[in-house]
Motif scaffolding. Structure first.
Motif, PDB file in Angstrom:
ATOM      1  N   GLY A   1      33.312  33.433  32.876  1.00 47.99           N
ATOM      2  CA  GLY A   1      32.223  33.305  33.795  1.00 47.99           C
ATOM      3  C   GLY A   1      31.644  34.503  34.437  1.00 47.99           C
ATOM      4  O   GLY A   1      32.309  35.576  34.191  1.00 47.99           O
ATOM      5  N   THR A   2      30.701  34.714  35.267  1.00 47.47           N
ATOM      6  CA  THR A   2      30.141  35.676  35.957  1.00 47.47           C
ATOM      7  C   THR A   2      31.063  36.301  37.047  1.00 47.47           C
ATOM      8  O   THR A   2      31.080  37.529  37.263  1.00 47.47           O
TER       9      THR A   2
ATOM     10  N   GLN B   1      26.147  27.477  29.731  1.00 44.82           N
ATOM     11  CA  GLN B   1      25.387  26.429  30.100  1.00 44.82           C
ATOM     12  C   GLN B   1      25.074  25.299  29.022  1.00 44.82           C
ATOM     13  O   GLN B   1      24.939  24.010  29.197  1.00 44.82           O
TER      14      GLN B   1
HETATM   15  O1  G3P Z   1      28.861  32.448  34.812  1.00 42.68           O
HETATM   16  P1  G3P Z   1      27.915  31.454  35.156  1.00 42.68           P
HETATM   17  O2  G3P Z   1      28.550  30.149  35.062  1.00 42.68           O
HETATM   18  O3  G3P Z   1      27.295  31.430  36.511  1.00 42.68           O
HETATM   19  O4  G3P Z   1      26.680  31.347  33.899  1.00 42.68           O
HETATM   20  C1  G3P Z   1      25.813  32.417  33.942  1.00 42.68           C
HETATM   21  C2  G3P Z   1      24.607  32.016  33.190  1.00 42.68           C
HETATM   22  O5  G3P Z   1      25.322  31.780  31.545  1.00 42.68           O
HETATM   23  C3  G3P Z   1      23.585  32.873  32.988  1.00 42.68           C
HETATM   24  O6  G3P Z   1      22.634  32.775  32.157  1.00 42.68           O
END
Ligand code: G3P
Ligand code: ADP
Length: 491
Positions: free
Chosen positions: A10-11, A240
């Motif tokens: 994740g981010t 997602q």
């Molecule tokens: O890392 P997340 O869960 O915030 O997901 C980020 C998304 O995939 C960006 O498009």
């Protein structure tokens, strides 16, 4: 017992999750990593730290699995999307930091191509021209990182989204591949033909040989050797789309919303992409065998990240989870609006030049009120996306399935139900994203069929609307007014 491990990159953190053959979560290992903000609007990750944190969590999960009576039969990968890494094929070394999806350094370039190529890009990729997607970030690396163009000329440069970077490292440089869902976020991929599109590669100046091979979401990506175990990698999918799959939204008309760093609502639109006229994206959901499933997506750039900003930037929280009690203790916030447009506005506005604001501050506004208004802003952004989605798809959802870190906040979920005037359904398994990747890997190794998975989802709690209509209306009016004020802020 048979186990599947999902890597969820994740981010803000790398996670590895062990699932059993009933699709139950058995063990989770998680490691946060550093965020770099080298300039205003720039967001980077260290590609080596992405690998090291991911591998540490994978090893931890494997150690745990060895204590259990069973066998790990497959690995699935799911990841933050759009974020791009460039590396040298012959050495495997990254040549620059990963440029993260939130990074807006290419906004000006995107504005220059929007007028001439916006229609072509939307038609073939389903996307709206924006610095969010990978294409302009890859171009930036080619134009600005010294060795990039020389390596490209020598056919020694590889680009990849995070799934590709993980697969390359896990297979020791044997596989340079991505899946259709990740490819569909690059702005270089034709979602109808399911292939890289030369016309788009020309617009961004990306040589085709730098790009990974595009495979199915359930597929054979090679195998990895960890802690003495050789494990086949059997799925790759953007996080997602993985959450949509993990929430068992297998059929047309089913939707989920994930509250992570950003907020992402996806609606399964079946076997054909649905074009949006309301600022949503058409995107590939997943591909299994010969069947591709598409989705409509509303992407909100800042959601949980706004709570992180309260914690790390303003330091008015010690922990994200404190925000719930603090919001419940706050006074009236009907006039107070926080717009967390830190990286511009995504769906349905798509304004790369918008910036955040706090409006309606009075003498009695304190940390509790700002926290409450920030949580409210997450739900109000989601409301705008759902309105657009209903308009485009003509589907009026009966209820919304939710997941992601911030979905554990009961205040937020209740307010979400209030402003949508719909039930919000939170599942028992909080790891929908990882579960989606595990399902796809399990399908590939023959552990499950789609039919086995249809009834696997269980609700933990359903939030029903409680707030009076006029109170919701008043808040929505103020929100709409605030959105108009923050648009096109940066010159
Ligand atoms: O890392 P997340 O869960 O915030 O997901 C980020 C998304 O995939 C960006 O498009
Ligand atoms: N109880 C909570 N209330 C509000 N936000 C929360 C809460 N718990 C976590 N968050 C937010 O959720 C995000 C983490 O969710 P997660 O799904 O792990 O995100 P990602 O996959 O983007 O890294 C963080 O931005 C954090 O601020």
């Amino acid at each position: 017992m048979k186990f599947i491990i999902s890597l969820d990159q994740g981010t803000t953190s790398s996670r590895s999750i062990l699932f059993n053959s009933k699709g139950e979560e058995v063990y989770v290992a998680q490691k946060e990593f550093k965020q770099f903000f080298p300039k205003s609007g720039w967001v980077e990750h260290d590609p080596n730290e992405i690998i090291s944190t991911q591998m540490e969590t994978l090893r931890e999960v494997i150690h745990h699995s060895k204590k259990l009576d069973g066998e790990v039969i497959a690995l699935g990968i799911t990841n933050q999307r759009e974020t791009i890494v460039a590396w040298q094929k012959s050495t495997g070394k990254a040549i620059y930091n990963a440029i993260v999806w939130q990074d807006t350094r290419t906004s000006d370039f995107c504005r220059t191509i929007k007028e001439s190529y916006g229609d072509l890009i939307k038609k073939s990729t389903g996307l709206i021209v924006d610095s969010y997607f990978s294409g302009s970030k890859a171009k930036w690396i080619l134009d600005n990182v010294e060795e990039a163009s020389q390596l490209a000329e020598a056919q020694d440069l590889a680009f990849g989204t995070i799934d590709s970077w993980l697969i390359w490292n896990l297979t020791d440089g044997m596989t340079h591949a991505t899946d259709v869902s990740n490819a569909s976020r690059t702005m270089l991929f034709d979602i109808h033909e399911l292939s890289w599109k030369q016309e788009l590669l020309d617009i961004f100046g990306i040589p085709a040989h730098t790009l990974p091979k595009v495979m199915n979401s359930s597929d054979q990506y090679g195998s990895t050797l960890v802690e003495g175990l050789a494990i086949p990698i059997c799925s790759a999918i953007g996080d997602q789309q993985a959450a949509l799959f993990g929430q068992c939204c297998f059929t047309e008309g089913q939707a989920k919303n994930t509250y992570g760093t950003g907020c992402f609502m996806l609606l399964n639109t079946g076997k054909k992409p649905v074009a949006s006229n309301s600022g949503l994206l058409s995107t590939v959901g997943w591909r299994i065998g010969k069947e591709t499933t598409y989705a409509l997506e509303g992407s909100v750039f800042v959601a949980g990240a706004a709570i992180q900003w309260l914690r790390d930037g303003l330091k008015i929280l010690n922990d994200a989870s404190e925000s719930e009690a603090l919001a419940l203790s706050a006074g009236d916030t009907s006039e107070l609006i926080v717009v967390p447009a830190f990286a511009g506005l995504g769906a349905p506005y798509w304004d790369m030049f918008a910036r955040g604001a706090i409006l309606g501050i009075t003498r009695d506004t304190g940390r509790a009120e700002i926290t409450k208004a920030t949580l409210e802003s997450l739900a109000l952004q989601v409301r705008d996306v759902l309105l657009a989605m209903t308009k485009d798809s003509k589907i009026d959802l009966a209820s919304l399935n939710v997941d992601g870190g911030a979905s554990s906040n009961n205040f937020l979920m209740q307010f979400q139900s209030d402003v949508l005037n719909k039930p919000i359904d939170r599942p028992v398994c909080k790891e929908s994203t990882a579960l989606g990747a595990a399902f796809l890997a399990g399908i590939e190794v023959g552990l499950w069929t789609l039919n086995d998975l249809v009834n696997i989802r269980k609700s933990e709690r359903v939030f029903n609307p409680q707030m009076e209509n006029n109170v919701v209306e008043q808040k929505v009016q103020k929100w709409n007014k605030a959105i108009e004020r923050v648009k096109n802020w940066v010159d």
